[in-house]
Design a protein around this motif. Structure first.
Motif, PDB file in Angstrom:
ATOM      1  N   LEU A 161       0.835  -1.204   0.000  1.00  9.33           N
ATOM      2  CA  LEU A 161       0.000   0.000   0.000  1.00  9.33           C
ATOM      3  C   LEU A 161       0.871   1.255   0.000  1.00  9.33           C
ATOM      4  O   LEU A 161       0.571   2.229  -0.706  1.00  9.33           O
ATOM      5  CB  LEU A 161      -0.941  -0.011   1.209  1.00  9.33           C
ATOM      6  N   ALA A 162       1.971   1.244   0.759  1.00  7.97           N
ATOM      7  CA  ALA A 162       2.887   2.389   0.790  1.00  7.97           C
ATOM      8  C   ALA A 162       3.426   2.685  -0.607  1.00  7.97           C
ATOM      9  O   ALA A 162       3.509   3.847  -1.031  1.00  7.97           O
ATOM     10  CB  ALA A 162       4.043   2.110   1.755  1.00  7.97           C
ATOM     11  N   TRP A 163       3.795   1.639  -1.326  1.00 10.77           N
ATOM     12  CA  TRP A 163       4.311   1.798  -2.693  1.00 10.77           C
ATOM     13  C   TRP A 163       3.253   2.427  -3.603  1.00 10.77           C
ATOM     14  O   TRP A 163       3.549   3.324  -4.390  1.00 10.77           O
ATOM     15  CB  TRP A 163       4.756   0.439  -3.228  1.00 10.77           C
ATOM     16  N   GLN A 164       2.026   1.965  -3.478  1.00 15.85           N
ATOM     17  CA  GLN A 164       0.942   2.521  -4.293  1.00 15.85           C
ATOM     18  C   GLN A 164       0.730   4.005  -3.979  1.00 15.85           C
ATOM     19  O   GLN A 164       0.566   4.825  -4.881  1.00 15.85           O
ATOM     20  CB  GLN A 164      -0.355   1.732  -4.052  1.00 15.85           C
ATOM     21  N   ALA A 176       3.782  16.243   2.443  1.00 21.25           N
ATOM     22  CA  ALA A 176       4.206  15.857   3.793  1.00 21.25           C
ATOM     23  C   ALA A 176       3.287  14.776   4.360  1.00 21.25           C
ATOM     24  O   ALA A 176       3.750  13.840   5.021  1.00 21.25           O
ATOM     25  CB  ALA A 176       4.236  17.068   4.710  1.00 21.25           C
ATOM     26  N   TRP A 177       1.982  14.908   4.122  1.00 22.45           N
ATOM     27  CA  TRP A 177       1.017  13.909   4.588  1.00 22.45           C
ATOM     28  C   TRP A 177       1.262  12.584   3.879  1.00 22.45           C
ATOM     29  O   TRP A 177       1.320  11.525   4.494  1.00 22.45           O
ATOM     30  CB  TRP A 177      -0.389  14.430   4.354  1.00 22.45           C
ATOM     31  N   ARG A 178       1.444  12.640   2.547  1.00 27.59           N
ATOM     32  CA  ARG A 178       1.723  11.430   1.771  1.00 27.59           C
ATOM     33  C   ARG A 178       2.983  10.736   2.291  1.00 27.59           C
ATOM     34  O   ARG A 178       2.981   9.542   2.568  1.00 27.59           O
ATOM     35  CB  ARG A 178       1.908  11.786   0.297  1.00 27.59           C
ATOM     36  N   ASP A 179       4.061  11.498   2.457  1.00 30.36           N
ATOM     37  CA  ASP A 179       5.330  10.912   2.895  1.00 30.36           C
ATOM     38  C   ASP A 179       5.239  10.352   4.316  1.00 30.36           C
ATOM     39  O   ASP A 179       5.826   9.312   4.620  1.00 30.36           O
ATOM     40  CB  ASP A 179       6.451  11.948   2.807  1.00 30.36           C
ATOM     41  N   GLY A 180       4.494  11.029   5.181  1.00 32.00           N
ATOM     42  CA  GLY A 180       4.309  10.539   6.543  1.00 32.00           C
ATOM     43  C   GLY A 180       3.554   9.216   6.574  1.00 32.00           C
ATOM     44  O   GLY A 180       3.919   8.295   7.314  1.00 32.00           O
ATOM     45  N   VAL A 181       2.507   9.104   5.765  1.00 36.97           N
ATOM     46  CA  VAL A 181       1.735   7.861   5.701  1.00 36.97           C
ATOM     47  C   VAL A 181       2.595   6.742   5.126  1.00 36.97           C
ATOM     48  O   VAL A 181       2.607   5.620   5.645  1.00 36.97           O
ATOM     49  CB  VAL A 181       0.444   8.062   4.879  1.00 36.97           C
ATOM     50  N   ALA A 183       5.854   6.435   5.195  1.00 37.83           N
ATOM     51  CA  ALA A 183       6.836   6.029   6.214  1.00 37.83           C
ATOM     52  C   ALA A 183       6.174   5.195   7.312  1.00 37.83           C
ATOM     53  O   ALA A 183       6.725   4.178   7.752  1.00 37.83           O
ATOM     54  CB  ALA A 183       7.505   7.259   6.821  1.00 37.83           C
ATOM     55  N   GLY A 184       4.991   5.594   7.733  1.00 36.53           N
ATOM     56  CA  GLY A 184       4.270   4.852   8.764  1.00 36.53           C
ATOM     57  C   GLY A 184       3.902   3.437   8.304  1.00 36.53           C
ATOM     58  O   GLY A 184       4.018   2.484   9.088  1.00 36.53           O
ATOM     59  N   LEU A 185       3.486   3.314   7.064  1.00 35.66           N
ATOM     60  CA  LEU A 185       3.119   1.989   6.550  1.00 35.66           C
ATOM     61  C   LEU A 185       4.346   1.081   6.452  1.00 35.66           C
ATOM     62  O   LEU A 185       4.278  -0.111   6.768  1.00 35.66           O
ATOM     63  CB  LEU A 185       2.436   2.123   5.192  1.00 35.66           C
ATOM     64  N   VAL A 186       5.475   1.646   6.011  1.00 39.08           N
ATOM     65  CA  VAL A 186       6.705   0.861   5.923  1.00 39.08           C
ATOM     66  C   VAL A 186       7.156   0.434   7.325  1.00 39.08           C
ATOM     67  O   VAL A 186       7.544  -0.717   7.551  1.00 39.08           O
ATOM     68  CB  VAL A 186       7.814   1.641   5.180  1.00 39.08           C
ATOM     69  N   LEU A 187       7.051   1.355   8.288  1.00 41.52           N
ATOM     70  CA  LEU A 187       7.414   1.015   9.667  1.00 41.52           C
ATOM     71  C   LEU A 187       6.480  -0.040  10.262  1.00 41.52           C
ATOM     72  O   LEU A 187       6.908  -0.867  11.068  1.00 41.52           O
ATOM     73  CB  LEU A 187       7.420   2.272  10.543  1.00 41.52           C
TER      74      LEU A 187
END
Length: 194
Positions: A161-164, A176-181, A183-187
């Motif tokens: 999902l993060a990749w998509q 910033a919101w996109r990048d934060g989400v 990063a959160g999904l990868v974590l």
């Protein structure tokens, strides 16, 4: 979402009151629009907590010093939240991307693996037996291994999902919101799988 912004800025019809905010009905409608299957699944997980709480109140059996119903409750709560959060983040993609193969894989992996875990954990609670770390028979060892595989599969949906989102996020989404989400999904995967 962009659709909500245009709805809220559209002139009101005569005799209607302005919107007072984003309440439960608006949240539910938006979550269903983002991903109906995961939203329904998450809400069913939470609804299943009520009869499980009743079972806890009526059934005094314990396993390892804790009510046999504690583990099903915890998993219903967490898998429900996981499904609802994933549904919400899917909404960061354009509508045509939400119906694609990658998102269908994310959706049905969570529903099937999460559903399997809840059914088995609840069945074991009803039998007064451990679902986790139960090495008492080949069947229990196999089921425990399948639960582990299911948990890994569910967490593996998050980098997909993060990749998509990283590649295809809605154009109105702040970077910033996109990048934060993302990063959160990868974590979520890195810490959950670890």
């Amino acid at each position: 979402s962009h659709r909500m912004k245009t709805t809220l800025t559209r002139p009101l019809a005569p005799g209607t009151a302005p919107s007072t905010g984003f309440g439960p009905h608006q949240w539910l409608a938006e979550a269903m629009r983002r991903n109906r299957a995961l939203t329904v699944f998450g809400l069913l997980m939470w609804a299943a907590m009520l009869p499980t709480l009743i079972a806890w109140g009526l059934d005094g059996r314990e396993l390892r010093g804790v009510s046999v119903w504690a583990k099903p409750l915890k998993f219903m709560a967490s898998i429900g939240l996981f499904a609802l959060s994933t549904a919400w983040f899917i909404g960061l993609l354009p509508e045509d991307r939400r119906r694609g193969g990658a998102i269908n894989t994310v959706t049905w992996t969570i529903v099937l693996a999460g559903g399997f875990e809840i059914v088995y954990i609840t069945l074991q609670a009803a039998l007064g037996q451990a679902s986790h770390f139960n090495f008492s028979s080949p069947l229990h060892i196999t089921m425990y291994s399948l639960m582990g595989a299911g948990a890994m599969a569910m967490t593996a949906t998050q980098p997909l999902l993060a990749w998509q989102i990283a590649r295809h996020a809605r154009i109105d989404l702040p970077p910033a919101w996109r990048d934060g989400v993302v990063a959160g999904l990868v974590l979520t995967f890195a810490l959950g799988a670890g």
